[in-house]
Write a protein that holds these residues in place. Structure first.
Motif, PDB file in Angstrom:
ATOM      1  N   PRO A   1       3.956  -9.358   1.489  1.00 55.32           N
ATOM      2  CA  PRO A   1       2.573  -9.680   2.026  1.00 55.32           C
ATOM      3  C   PRO A   1       1.314  -9.073   1.123  1.00 55.32           C
ATOM      4  O   PRO A   1       0.367  -9.543   1.355  1.00 55.32           O
ATOM      5  N   ASP A   2       1.709  -8.049   0.321  1.00 60.16           N
ATOM      6  CA  ASP A   2       0.765  -7.532  -0.455  1.00 60.16           C
ATOM      7  C   ASP A   2       0.852  -6.702  -1.866  1.00 60.16           C
ATOM      8  O   ASP A   2       1.604  -5.898  -1.473  1.00 60.16           O
TER       9      ASP A   2
ATOM     10  N   THR B   1      -0.388  -5.500  -4.085  1.00 62.20           N
ATOM     11  CA  THR B   1      -1.132  -4.279  -4.428  1.00 62.20           C
ATOM     12  C   THR B   1      -0.790  -2.948  -3.951  1.00 62.20           C
ATOM     13  O   THR B   1      -0.964  -1.909  -4.055  1.00 62.20           O
ATOM     14  N   ASN B   2       0.103  -3.131  -2.582  1.00 62.28           N
ATOM     15  CA  ASN B   2       0.612  -2.050  -1.796  1.00 62.28           C
ATOM     16  C   ASN B   2       1.672  -1.289  -2.396  1.00 62.28           C
ATOM     17  O   ASN B   2       2.746  -1.945  -3.044  1.00 62.28           O
TER      18      ASN B   2
ATOM     19  N   ASP C   1       2.596 -13.333  -3.437  1.00 61.04           N
ATOM     20  CA  ASP C   1       1.984 -12.510  -2.521  1.00 61.04           C
ATOM     21  C   ASP C   1       1.352 -13.482  -1.551  1.00 61.04           C
ATOM     22  O   ASP C   1       0.683 -14.220  -1.749  1.00 61.04           O
TER      23      ASP C   1
ATOM     24  N   GLU D   1      -0.287 -12.495   1.202  1.00 62.40           N
ATOM     25  CA  GLU D   1      -1.677 -12.051   1.667  1.00 62.40           C
ATOM     26  C   GLU D   1      -1.784 -11.729   2.966  1.00 62.40           C
ATOM     27  O   GLU D   1      -2.881 -11.847   3.903  1.00 62.40           O
ATOM     28  N   GLU D   2      -0.586 -11.211   3.598  1.00 61.48           N
ATOM     29  CA  GLU D   2      -0.464 -10.879   5.073  1.00 61.48           C
ATOM     30  C   GLU D   2      -0.715 -11.557   5.964  1.00 61.48           C
ATOM     31  O   GLU D   2      -0.977 -11.711   7.168  1.00 61.48           O
TER      32      GLU D   2
ATOM     33  N   ALA E   1      -5.375  -3.020   9.298  1.00 63.90           N
ATOM     34  CA  ALA E   1      -4.611  -3.515   7.965  1.00 63.90           C
ATOM     35  C   ALA E   1      -3.855  -2.450   7.132  1.00 63.90           C
ATOM     36  O   ALA E   1      -4.482  -1.171   7.483  1.00 63.90           O
TER      37      ALA E   1
ATOM     38  N   THR F   1      -4.017  -0.420   4.854  1.00 63.80           N
ATOM     39  CA  THR F   1      -4.960  -0.100   3.535  1.00 63.80           C
ATOM     40  C   THR F   1      -5.615   1.104   3.762  1.00 63.80           C
ATOM     41  O   THR F   1      -5.782   1.777   4.931  1.00 63.80           O
TER      42      THR F   1
END
Length: 370
Positions: A90-91, A93-94, A119, A121-122, A235, A237
């Motif tokens: 989903p992400d 960068t996580n 990716d 992107e959720e 989210a 984040t």
């Protein structure tokens, strides 16, 4: 191997000119130099048991001299295999998914497969688009924390080989990180410290593991006579954690359990900016134990998950489906990986009062859903 090819290979001197400098040699160039058919060269690499050992050794030696390497896609055409696997997260960068990707990549490489990473992107829309585009181009999929509906996952499983991570959808095989047990440990840890009012910062609405953790918290709350309030969905984040920290203060809780470490890190930042002491006034518990969780101020109490092992297990489980199983076959046993609570300095004995409400006039906008 046909007799005429074997005889030609045994008596032929290297024939034909070398490929033009700078041009990648082809299977036909190797065949011309060896004096055999291109199909014999192909078998020497893909099915060596069907080629005379002396002929095969000669082909491999000349191919190495010429700098020839078989094209894996071309080799896959007769079998219908591409020796590639699709991994959707989903992400990207996580940090959670970085560790999962690392584990999956190592398992794929060991088995001689290439990993195609996407990716999503959720969003379920992007996930659907990527799956549709790659179906047939890869031999199977690993969907990590999929945002697709149960029905849609079953549709994909009926068409191609599929493994899910952190999702349970029968009959789709999966790898589960048992964060529910870890969540219970976190709640009981806070209860043992005297916390009676706890906030849960929820993750994305479509997250299966988020719903499982919330149910676990509610069950512990009933058993331990705790009050729990749900804030979100959010989210997953740091920025969302910063914003949610204001709602934490408004709800007058003494402890926070978050969907993941990124949310927890955001909460720590915002509470520090507001002058709310952690853990003196509010204890904070994260989830995943990502890289850097122990570098926070204060170091973060969190659920330690075997994330890299989950990536390896998912690829191993997917490859096991190639052993004669057809898409949509009955499910194999799910792989369940345990979690454990790692206690650091962000949790402590509950205060007699909640967060410093006098600091609220310095707070920004509050966003919370219960």
């Amino acid at each position: 191997m046909p007799t005429r090819d074997r005889d030609r290979a045994q008596r032929a001197e290297p024939a034909g000119d070398s490929p033009d400098p700078g041009r990648t040699p082809t299977i036909h160039d190797v065949a011309a130099r060896c004096g055999v058919a291109a199909s014999t060269v192909s078998r020497a690499f893909s099915r060596p048991e069907r080629v005379n050992p002396a002929t095969r050794q000669r082909i491999l030696s000349i191919a190495a001299q010429m700098g020839y390497h078989p094209n894996p896609i071309a080799r896959a055409l007769p079998s219908g295999r591409t020796r590639t696997l699709g991994l959707l997260v989903p992400d990207i960068t996580n940090p959670f998914f970085l560790d999962l990707i690392r584990g999956a990549e190592r398992a794929a490489a060991t088995a001689g497969y290439t990993l195609v990473l996407a990716d999503t992107e959720e969003t379920s829309q992007q996930e659907t688009t990527v799956v549709d585009r790659l179906t047939g181009a890869v031999d199977g999929f690993v969907l990590a924390s999929s945002r697709l509906s149960d029905a849609r996952l079953r549709e994909v499983y009926a068409k191609t080989r599929l493994v899910v991570v952190n999702r349970r959808v029968r009959p789709v095989p999966g790898v589960l990180i048992d964060s529910a047990t870890g969540t219970r440990q976190a709640a009981e840890h806070l209860a043992s410290l005297g916390h009676r009012r706890i906030a849960y910062l929820a993750g994305p609405r479509a997250s299966w593991s988020d719903a499982r953790r919330w149910r676990t918290l509610q069950a512990v709350a009933r058993q331990r006579d705790l009050s729990v309030v749900r804030i979100g969905p959010l989210a997953p984040t740091v920025e969302a954690g910063v914003a949610a920290a204001d709602a934490v203060v408004l709800n007058d809780v003494t402890a926070v359990v978050t969907f993941n470490d990124l949310l927890a890190i955001g909460v720590l930042r915002r509470l520090r900016a507001r002058g709310v002491d952690v853990p003196g006034q509010v204890s904070v518990v994260g989830c995943d134990d990502i890289f850097g969780a122990d570098f926070c101020h204060p170091p973060l109490t969190t659920l330690t998950a075997p994330i890299e092992s989950a990536g390896r297990s998912a690829v191993d489980l997917l490859l096991s489906l190639f052993d004669g199983d057809e898409p949509g076959a009955p499910p194999r046993q799910d792989v369940v990986l345990p979690t454990r609570l790692t206690i650091r300095d962000s949790t402590a004995v509950a205060p007699t009062t909640g967060p410093d409400r006098s600091a609220q006039d310095r707070a920004g906008p509050v966003s919370a859903a219960h």
